[in-house]
Enzyme design. Structure first.
Site, PDB file in Angstrom:
ATOM      1  N   GLU A 128      52.114  33.693  38.078  1.00  0.00           N
ATOM      2  CA  GLU A 128      51.358  32.909  39.048  1.00  0.00           C
ATOM      3  C   GLU A 128      51.158  31.489  38.499  1.00  0.00           C
ATOM      4  O   GLU A 128      50.807  31.353  37.326  1.00  0.00           O
ATOM      5  CB  GLU A 128      49.985  33.539  39.317  1.00  0.00           C
ATOM      6  CG  GLU A 128      49.245  32.800  40.416  1.00  0.00           C
ATOM      7  CD  GLU A 128      47.849  33.370  40.715  1.00  0.00           C
ATOM      8  OE1 GLU A 128      47.396  34.283  40.013  1.00  0.00           O
ATOM      9  OE2 GLU A 128      47.240  32.870  41.663  1.00  0.00           O
ATOM     10  N   ALA A 270      42.845  35.630  32.573  1.00  0.00           N
ATOM     11  CA  ALA A 270      43.526  36.903  32.805  1.00  0.00           C
ATOM     12  C   ALA A 270      44.280  36.849  34.120  1.00  0.00           C
ATOM     13  O   ALA A 270      44.032  35.964  34.947  1.00  0.00           O
ATOM     14  CB  ALA A 270      42.513  38.045  32.842  1.00  0.00           C
ATOM     15  N   MET A 271      45.184  37.824  34.318  1.00  0.00           N
ATOM     16  CA  MET A 271      46.057  37.804  35.488  1.00  0.00           C
ATOM     17  C   MET A 271      46.219  39.199  36.082  1.00  0.00           C
ATOM     18  O   MET A 271      46.453  40.167  35.367  1.00  0.00           O
ATOM     19  CB  MET A 271      47.419  37.215  35.071  1.00  0.00           C
ATOM     20  CG  MET A 271      48.443  37.180  36.164  1.00  0.00           C
ATOM     21  SD  MET A 271      47.926  36.104  37.539  1.00  0.00           S
ATOM     22  CE  MET A 271      48.813  36.878  38.877  1.00  0.00           C
ATOM     23  N   ASN A 273      48.463  40.943  37.774  1.00  0.00           N
ATOM     24  CA  ASN A 273      49.750  41.561  38.111  1.00  0.00           C
ATOM     25  C   ASN A 273      49.566  43.020  38.516  1.00  0.00           C
ATOM     26  O   ASN A 273      48.852  43.770  37.866  1.00  0.00           O
ATOM     27  CB  ASN A 273      50.675  41.517  36.907  1.00  0.00           C
ATOM     28  CG  ASN A 273      50.622  40.191  36.189  1.00  0.00           C
ATOM     29  OD1 ASN A 273      50.941  39.177  36.766  1.00  0.00           O
ATOM     30  ND2 ASN A 273      50.156  40.204  34.949  1.00  0.00           N
ATOM     31  N   HIS A 305      37.003  41.449  37.924  1.00  0.00           N
ATOM     32  CA  HIS A 305      37.657  40.481  38.806  1.00  0.00           C
ATOM     33  C   HIS A 305      39.140  40.829  38.983  1.00  0.00           C
ATOM     34  O   HIS A 305      39.628  40.961  40.111  1.00  0.00           O
ATOM     35  CB  HIS A 305      37.492  39.080  38.225  1.00  0.00           C
ATOM     36  CG  HIS A 305      38.213  38.009  38.978  1.00  0.00           C
ATOM     37  ND1 HIS A 305      37.588  37.216  39.912  1.00  0.00           N
ATOM     38  CD2 HIS A 305      39.509  37.597  38.954  1.00  0.00           C
ATOM     39  CE1 HIS A 305      38.462  36.365  40.415  1.00  0.00           C
ATOM     40  NE2 HIS A 305      39.637  36.575  39.847  1.00  0.00           N
ATOM     41  N   GLU A 306      39.843  40.980  37.877  1.00  0.00           N
ATOM     42  CA  GLU A 306      41.295  41.238  37.982  1.00  0.00           C
ATOM     43  C   GLU A 306      41.538  42.590  38.638  1.00  0.00           C
ATOM     44  O   GLU A 306      42.461  42.751  39.435  1.00  0.00           O
ATOM     45  CB  GLU A 306      41.974  41.165  36.610  1.00  0.00           C
ATOM     46  CG  GLU A 306      41.741  39.868  35.828  1.00  0.00           C
ATOM     47  CD  GLU A 306      42.023  38.588  36.610  1.00  0.00           C
ATOM     48  OE1 GLU A 306      42.764  38.627  37.612  1.00  0.00           O
ATOM     49  OE2 GLU A 306      41.461  37.545  36.215  1.00  0.00           O
ATOM     50  N   HIS A 309      41.240  42.371  42.392  1.00  0.00           N
ATOM     51  CA  HIS A 309      42.401  41.747  43.044  1.00  0.00           C
ATOM     52  C   HIS A 309      43.371  42.806  43.573  1.00  0.00           C
ATOM     53  O   HIS A 309      44.191  42.501  44.443  1.00  0.00           O
ATOM     54  CB  HIS A 309      43.152  40.846  42.064  1.00  0.00           C
ATOM     55  CG  HIS A 309      42.698  39.414  42.046  1.00  0.00           C
ATOM     56  ND1 HIS A 309      42.512  38.664  43.193  1.00  0.00           N
ATOM     57  CD2 HIS A 309      42.439  38.566  41.006  1.00  0.00           C
ATOM     58  CE1 HIS A 309      42.147  37.429  42.847  1.00  0.00           C
ATOM     59  NE2 HIS A 309      42.087  37.352  41.532  1.00  0.00           N
TER      60      HIS A 309
HETATM   61  N1  BES Z   1      44.929  34.804  39.378  1.00  0.00           N
HETATM   62  C1  BES Z   1      44.089  34.285  38.374  1.00  0.00           C
HETATM   63  C2  BES Z   1      44.827  33.866  37.147  1.00  0.00           C
HETATM   64  C3  BES Z   1      45.601  32.576  37.276  1.00  0.00           C
HETATM   65  C4  BES Z   1      44.939  31.405  37.412  1.00  0.00           C
HETATM   66  C5  BES Z   1      46.951  32.533  37.226  1.00  0.00           C
HETATM   67  C6  BES Z   1      45.641  30.223  37.497  1.00  0.00           C
HETATM   68  C7  BES Z   1      47.638  31.370  37.321  1.00  0.00           C
HETATM   69  C8  BES Z   1      46.993  30.191  37.442  1.00  0.00           C
HETATM   70  C9  BES Z   1      43.032  35.295  37.944  1.00  0.00           C
HETATM   71  O1  BES Z   1      42.709  36.242  38.884  1.00  0.00           O
HETATM   72  C10 BES Z   1      41.784  34.522  37.681  1.00  0.00           C
HETATM   73  O2  BES Z   1      41.214  34.024  38.599  1.00  0.00           O
HETATM   74  N2  BES Z   1      41.398  34.399  36.418  1.00  0.00           N
HETATM   75  C11 BES Z   1      40.279  33.616  35.993  1.00  0.00           C
HETATM   76  C12 BES Z   1      39.120  34.455  35.618  1.00  0.00           C
HETATM   77  C13 BES Z   1      38.313  34.913  36.792  1.00  0.00           C
HETATM   78  C14 BES Z   1      37.242  35.866  36.389  1.00  0.00           C
HETATM   79  C15 BES Z   1      37.693  33.777  37.557  1.00  0.00           C
HETATM   80  C16 BES Z   1      40.752  32.830  34.805  1.00  0.00           C
HETATM   81  O3  BES Z   1      41.830  33.135  34.283  1.00  0.00           O
HETATM   82  O4  BES Z   1      40.067  31.894  34.414  1.00  0.00           O
HETATM   83 ZN    ZN Z   2      41.382  35.710  40.371  1.00  0.00          ZN
END
Ligand code: BES
Ligand code: ZN
Length: 885
Positions: A128, A270-271, A273, A305-306, A309
């Site tokens: 992503e 974190a991500m 997937n 959070h993850e 998703h």
């Molecule tokens: N989908 C995002 C991770 C992401 C962010 C991938 C930007 C690529 C570019 C993930 O779900 C996310 O939002 N992660 C946050 C933490 C969350 C608890 C707000 C992060 O990585 O800061």
């Molecule tokens: Zn997110």
């Protein structure tokens, strides 16, 4: 770098893909310098697009192409066009066909950490938003959903663990080669950004979860060998999150396995997937001696959070990246609700609002302001912003407030049912909410399209003869870049009227009966509400629970604010009243060069008394009482000042108020500190966490007195700490001081933790945040520390990120040394990791609120940076931050 990459992409230009890819088979042969990727794609023309000899344009970046075959027939270079960024097949068939590609990528030199890369010897991916194109050629956009089957082959020695999305289907040795393979299949159609692969020598921590319908799920967390004893909190958090999503939102997990992998080099937190979440290891690993309560809380929140998703993002995804809030805003809202239910709802609300005001309000008031659903972007990586996330979550919360919990739940159920397996838009989400409630939500849509924080001005007039109270409300949405004219918005305003004895008065609205739940809906620029049967002048409590992301101004005198901070039954507003009272003193003092004595005599003492009373009130949760003792931060004060900010005056004002408060209630704080000293072993549960927070906050204020006894107490707190929470809070307190105790504690901490990267990050961060005049020099010296590296994002964020985002007085130093440090370091980082560099440069976003000298320095540094060779990411941030010249 090139000019085309710098052309803005526009929401209004969205067009569906001319081809769909419905099935993907990937075959990986992992190798550090040349990972071989064979892909077999089942493609068909998109029936919704009038095709006919349309070119097929696949995205691809930094790939070495070995072969292309269409329906089994090899293509020659004359059959396709290969450019940096794309592979085009000009005459692709108008019927379903199979495309086979073989490409190579280079994980070892992938320093941008997007695509397939190596983190301390582990192969991992981050796709992503647009990383998949760095793995193979593809329609790398979220509205192309496919079913993936993935085979991974590697040397068993190097990578005994081989993971991908979905369920495992096969694995085995390749005899005589030292190699082995694993095959994974994910039955749920997904966009390429949710693809993941991991290969490495990792330890597995297994567990199990039985879903509400009785389905068994194998859970596992994979970590560097030796770290297995730091996974239990993450695992328990995961199981709590899975249960909560079933109970609160009826969402059940859908695969046979759920895997989490922790890696040390990761651009983000974190991500999500599908079935294979990849985490920054700082958001997985926790042991009482290495992780603080704050770390435990973030781990719980991010794991949740993850996981959430899986529905809000994976099963139902975004049509295009303009719709990012659809998954991120909604999922942040869901994780906030989880934390509120799991810990304390008021404390979670305070934390969320702090976050919003600290990060989103300045963004919305500055040159980078954009709508929750932006209408254009240059680099999508720059749009994972506080506005999309935090304000996006507030927009979901307002829908819940307007529809009620039950109504919102029904709307969400309908949304998931209607759009399962689809890539959708904000309109689809809001339509589900409108359909279940029968409401017209067209005005509400402005929350997604209009940027800027609405300003809500309220005043209350009491008529002693008619016994009525008239609440006048007016709203203004300020102009923002590219949006000069604004429409009035639908603002849910939760409120109460409090009688002289502290009781809530019934809200009888003239002609409309009693107001339900204290909820008013503001829709116009000016509105008046008249309440009947009010026996005596009431005190209004407005925007309870922070029911809308607005700036509220109410004409209340200090006595009324004090009344609210002592009596408001809405826990959030009671805390907010204390913050407002303090902010009023602090902004006034900041305007006087930081001299508190010129603006207040008895108010500061009255504030001290009220804080002391609340902090000592054992009928309240300890975590909540701790929040009371935290004065508005330097950035809170700067934001409220909004212009001509002298950060040294802000710091002086704040320090002076802290001294005054500590002087006034020091002895009761000291008593409290001793009285609540915890006994027994460390536990990260919410109650014990709250007690440690309260003790830490009391100690922090006590040290502001400058008394030797307080310093001795802080030293003892550090020395006797049996967990990281106490150690790091004492270290942070000592770090600001000019005393041998500071140097001794820092040296001790370093000696003990130098070989634990995540703990050593805290050592860097504490020094970068220290409120000392030499902080720029300290950070500069630490940049050459042997343990510092620009290549590890966690270390960069610990030192440079903590300094530029967490030390406003140091960063904004009048001589510009802080600005220069950031510009020069970000430039270096930009050459190999644009994403991390651009995020650091975000620290310049509020330069225009500074006083003229600082403003001039910031501008000069930004202009010099803009003349250098920058990535698209950093170029967008720097040029937008400077604004139209
Ligand atoms: N989908 C995002 C991770 C992401 C962010 C991938 C930007 C690529 C570019 C993930 O779900 C996310 O939002 N992660 C946050 C933490 C969350 C608890 C707000 C992060 O990585 O800061
Ligand atoms: Zn997110």
């Amino acid at each position: 770098m090139n000019e085309i990459a710098r052309q803005p992409k526009l929401l209004k230009d969205y067009a569906p893909p001319p081809y769909l890819i419905e099935e993907v088979e990937l075959d990986f042969k992992l190798a550090p310098r040349a990972a071989r990727v064979a892909s077999k794609l089942r493609i068909r023309p998109n029936p919704k697009v009038a095709t006919g000899g349309r070119p097929l344009v696949l995205d691809g970046e930094g790939l070495a192409l070995e072969s292309v075959a269409l329906d089994g027939k090899a293509l020659t270079p004359s059959d396709y066009e290969l450019k940096e960024g794309s592979l085009t097949i000009p005459r692709a068939p108008a019927h379903p066909f199979t495309l086979e590609l073989v490409t190579y990528c280079d994980p070892e030199t992938n320093t941008a950490l997007s695509g397939l890369y190596l983190s301390r010897g582990t192969y991992c991916t981050q796709c992503e938003p647009e990383g998949f194109r760095r793995i193979t050629f593809f329609l790398d956009r979220p509205d192309v959903l496919a079913v993936y089957t993935v085979r991974i082959e590697a040397e068993r020695e190097v990578a005994p663990i081989l993971l991908s999305n979905g369920n495992p289907v096969a694995h085995g040795d390749i005899p005589g080669t030292g190699r082995h393979f694993a095959v994974w299949h994910d039955p749920f159609p997904k966009p390429s950004y949710l693809f993941a692969l991991v290969g490495g020598r990792l330890a597995k921590v297994p567990d199990r979860f039985v879903t509400v319908s009785g389905r068994e799920v194998d859970l596992a967390i994979y970590v560097e060998p030796g770290k297995e004893d730091r996974c239990s909190w993450a695992m328990e958090s995961l199981k709590r999150a899975m249960r909560w999503d079933e109970e609160r939102f009826g969402r059940e997990y859908d695969l046979d396995v759920f895997n989490i992998v922790a890696v040390s080099d990761f651009n983000m937190g974190a991500m999500e997937n599908k079935g294979l979440n990849i985490f920054n290891d700082k958001l997985v690993l926790a042991r009482p001696d290495t992780a603080s309560d704050a770390d435990y809380a973030s781990i719980e929140g991010v794991i949740a959070h993850e996981y959430f998703h899986n529905w809000s993002g994976d099963r139902v995804t975004c049509r295009d990246w303009f719709q990012l809030c659809l998954k991120e805003g909604l999922t942040v809202f869901r994780d906030q609700e989880f934390t509120g239910d799991t810990r304390s709802a008021p404390v979670e609300r305070i934390a969320a609002v702090r976050m919003l005001k600290t990060h989103q309000f300045p963004e919305d008031a500055g040159p980078l302001a954009h709508a929750v659903r932006p209408a254009s972007y240059i680099e999508i990586n720059n749009f994972y912003t506080a506005t999309v996330y935090e304000k996006g979550a507030e927009v979901c919360r307002m829908l819940q407030t307007l529809l009620g919990r039950e109504g919102f739940r029904k709307g969400l159920d309908l949304y998931f049912e209607r759009h399962d397996g689809e890539a959708v838009t904000v309109e689809d989400f809001v339509e589900a909410m409108a359909d279940v409630s029968g409401r017209d939500l067209s005005q509400f849509m402005l929350w997604y399209t209009q940027s800027g924080t609405p300003e809500l001005a309220c005043s209350l007039d009491y008529d002693p003869h008619a016994k009525t109270a008239r609440l006048s409300v007016s709203q203004v949405v300020p102009p923002t870049p590219g949006q000069t004219k604004k429409e009035p918005m639908l603002i849910p305003l939760k409120m109460g009227l409090i009688g002289a004895n502290g009781d809530e008065l019934p809200l009888k609205l003239d002609g409309k009966g009693v107001v339900n739940d204290g909820l008013l809906e503001i829709t116009g620029r000016e509105q008046v509400f008249e309440f009947r049967d009010i026996p005596s002048p009431p005190t209004p409590s407005l925007l309870r629970g922070f029911s809308a992301p607005v700036r509220l101004t109410v004409s209340l005198d200090p006595e009324q604010i004090e009344f609210l901070m002592r009596h408001d039954k809405d826990a959030f507003n009671r805390w907010q009243a204390a913050q407002t009272y303090a902010t009023n003193l602090l902004t006034a003092a900041s305007r006087e060069g930081g001299d508190l004595s010129r603006v207040t005599g008895k108010e500061a003492l009255r504030l001290a008394q009220a804080l002391g009373q609340t902090a000592g009130d054992s009928s309240l949760e300890a975590a909540y009482r701790a929040e009371f003792l935290k004065l508005p931060s330097e950035s809170d004060i700067a934001r409220e000042l909004a212009r001509n900010v002298d950060t040294d005056a802000v710091r002086a004002a704040r320090e002076s108020l802290r001294r005054t408060i500590a002087g006034e209630i020091g002895s009761s704080l000291a008593e409290l500190y001793e009285a609540i000293a915890p006994q027994g072993p460390y536990s990260p549960d919410p109650e014990s966490t709250g007690v440690r927070a309260l003790r830490g906050a009391a100690l922090d204020l006590l040290v502001a007195t400058g008394k030797p006894s307080a310093l001795a107490r802080a030293e003892r707190h550090y020395r006797e700490a049996t967990n990281m929470t106490d150690a790091i809070s004492a270290l942070a307190i000592l770090s600001h001081l000019d005393a041998p105790a500071r140097d001794e504690a820092l040296a001790h901490f370093y000696a003990r933790w130098q070989d634990e990267p995540l703990v050593l990050d805290k050592w860097f961060a504490v020094q970068a945040r220290a409120a000392r005049s030499d902080s720029v020099e300290t950070v500069r010296a630490l940049l050459s520390h042997p343990k510092f590296s620009l290549k590890n994002p966690n270390r960069v964020r610990a030192l440079i990120g903590s300094f530029v985002h967490g030390n406003p007085t140091g960063f904004n130093r009048a001589d510009g040394a802080g600005f220069e440090l950031l510009a020069e370091q970000a430039y270096e980082i930009d050459r190999f990791n644009p994403h991390v560099a651009a995020r650091l440069l975000g620290a310049f976003e509020s330069w225009r609120i500074l006083e003229p000298v600082r403003q001039g320095r910031a501008k000069a540094v930004l202009e010099a940076l803009a003349r250098r060779q920058l990535s698209t990411d950093s170029y967008e941030i720097v040029t937008k931050t400077l604004g139209p010249s």
